[in-house]
Each structure stands twice: as structure tokens, then as C-alpha cells.
Design an enzyme around this catalytic site. Sequence first.
Site, PDB file in Angstrom:
ATOM      1  N   ASN A   1       4.489 -10.924 -26.580  1.00 38.76           N
ATOM      2  CA  ASN A   1       4.314 -12.004 -27.545  1.00 38.76           C
ATOM      3  C   ASN A   1       3.020 -12.747 -27.248  1.00 38.76           C
ATOM      4  OD1 ASN A   1       5.736 -12.928 -25.169  1.00 38.76           O
ATOM      5  ND2 ASN A   1       6.289 -14.816 -26.239  1.00 38.76           N
TER       6      ASN A   1
ATOM      7  N   GLU B   1       1.414 -16.328 -28.364  1.00 40.63           N
ATOM      8  CA  GLU B   1       1.595 -17.594 -29.059  1.00 40.63           C
ATOM      9  C   GLU B   1       0.260 -18.222 -29.424  1.00 40.63           C
ATOM     10  OE1 GLU B   1       5.804 -18.900 -26.977  1.00 40.63           O
ATOM     11  OE2 GLU B   1       4.002 -20.045 -26.489  1.00 40.63           O
TER      12      GLU B   1
ATOM     13  N   ALA C   1      -1.411 -22.243 -30.706  1.00 38.95           N
ATOM     14  CA  ALA C   1      -1.151 -23.677 -30.834  1.00 38.95           C
ATOM     15  C   ALA C   1      -0.619 -24.014 -32.224  1.00 38.95           C
ATOM     16  CB  ALA C   1      -2.417 -24.480 -30.541  1.00 38.95           C
TER      17      ALA C   1
ATOM     18  N   TYR D   1       1.893 -22.802 -34.234  1.00 35.09           N
ATOM     19  CA  TYR D   1       3.026 -21.930 -33.935  1.00 35.09           C
ATOM     20  C   TYR D   1       3.238 -20.798 -34.930  1.00 35.09           C
ATOM     21  CZ  TYR D   1       4.326 -25.338 -30.396  1.00 35.09           C
ATOM     22  OH  TYR D   1       4.322 -26.161 -29.313  1.00 35.09           O
TER      23      TYR D   1
ATOM     24  N   GLU E   1       7.498  -7.259 -30.349  1.00 33.62           N
ATOM     25  CA  GLU E   1       7.862  -6.071 -31.114  1.00 33.62           C
ATOM     26  C   GLU E   1       6.802  -5.738 -32.165  1.00 33.62           C
ATOM     27  OE1 GLU E   1      11.749  -8.433 -30.401  1.00 33.62           O
ATOM     28  OE2 GLU E   1       9.605  -8.846 -30.620  1.00 33.62           O
TER      29      GLU E   1
END
Length: 151
Positions: free
Chosen positions: A57, A59, A61, A63, A70
Site C-alpha cells: 500500500n 498512502e 496525505a 487520503y 492488491e
Amino acid sequence: MATNVNSDFLGNCEESILTTLLKRSIKAKDHSHSPYSKFRVGAALLTDTGEIIDGCNVENASYGLSICAERTALVKAVSMGFKKFPAIAVTTDMDEFIAPCGACRQVLAEFGLKCDVYLVKSDLSFKKMSISDLLPLTFTSAELERAGLQH
């Protein structure tokens, strides 16, 4: 690595391939960029030629711009020319089995409902499901064809 792996992967899989798939999902967590949630996720996607493409994953800031492990693995695999996936392994740091989110389920469904999904714990224990188990009543290209929206 095995070649010509088909959708009956789980039943016919060599234990070493399955173990490698599970371990690669765990290793992929090491690359997770999750400074906001601290929720590391790793995934390892098996191609029909026996290659394993992993992802983590990432990420952001903002979101909504984050991407799951995946989908990272799937996008990498498709960009490399792969489109058939008999299995994917997904893991987190949790002590319980964590399934892919709804968006990942839908994206994986695009490439086949018979894909085996291994929910993996760090001790290599796992729970096996399929995309169709995780996403009942799927929306696929078949619905577009029935509506006359795809040629």
C-alpha cells in the site's frame, strides 16, 4: 517456478509455490508507505505463467489518492503484460485475517472470479477464499454486454 498455472492452482499447487506466494506477500509489507494509518499491507499476485508480482500500500496525505497493495500488484502485473491470475496473497500486521477492500475486490474481479485469495498472517497461516466468495453479485463486463454497452 511453475509454468502454465491454471485456475485450479490451489488444488494442484506445489507447496513450495504456495509458501513462496505467502512469504512474498509478507515481505512486500516492508515497502509499505503508510505514515498516516500505520496499517502496512502486502500482496503477492501469481500470474498464469508462475511469476509472482508483489505490491504494497502507498498512502498519500490526500487520503483518497492512496492505493492498496492488491491494486499495486495488479497494476504492476498488467503493465508487464499479464492478465490472468490464479491466486493472490494479502497480509497485514494484524493477528487476524484481513480481506481486500471493496475497490480491490472489484478490480480483481475484472480479471476473473475464480482467482484464489489467500488471507495471510505473519506466521504463514492462511484462509483461502475466491473473488466470487468475497464479492457476490459482481458487476463485470457480462452486465455491460447484456445492456448492449460493450461490443
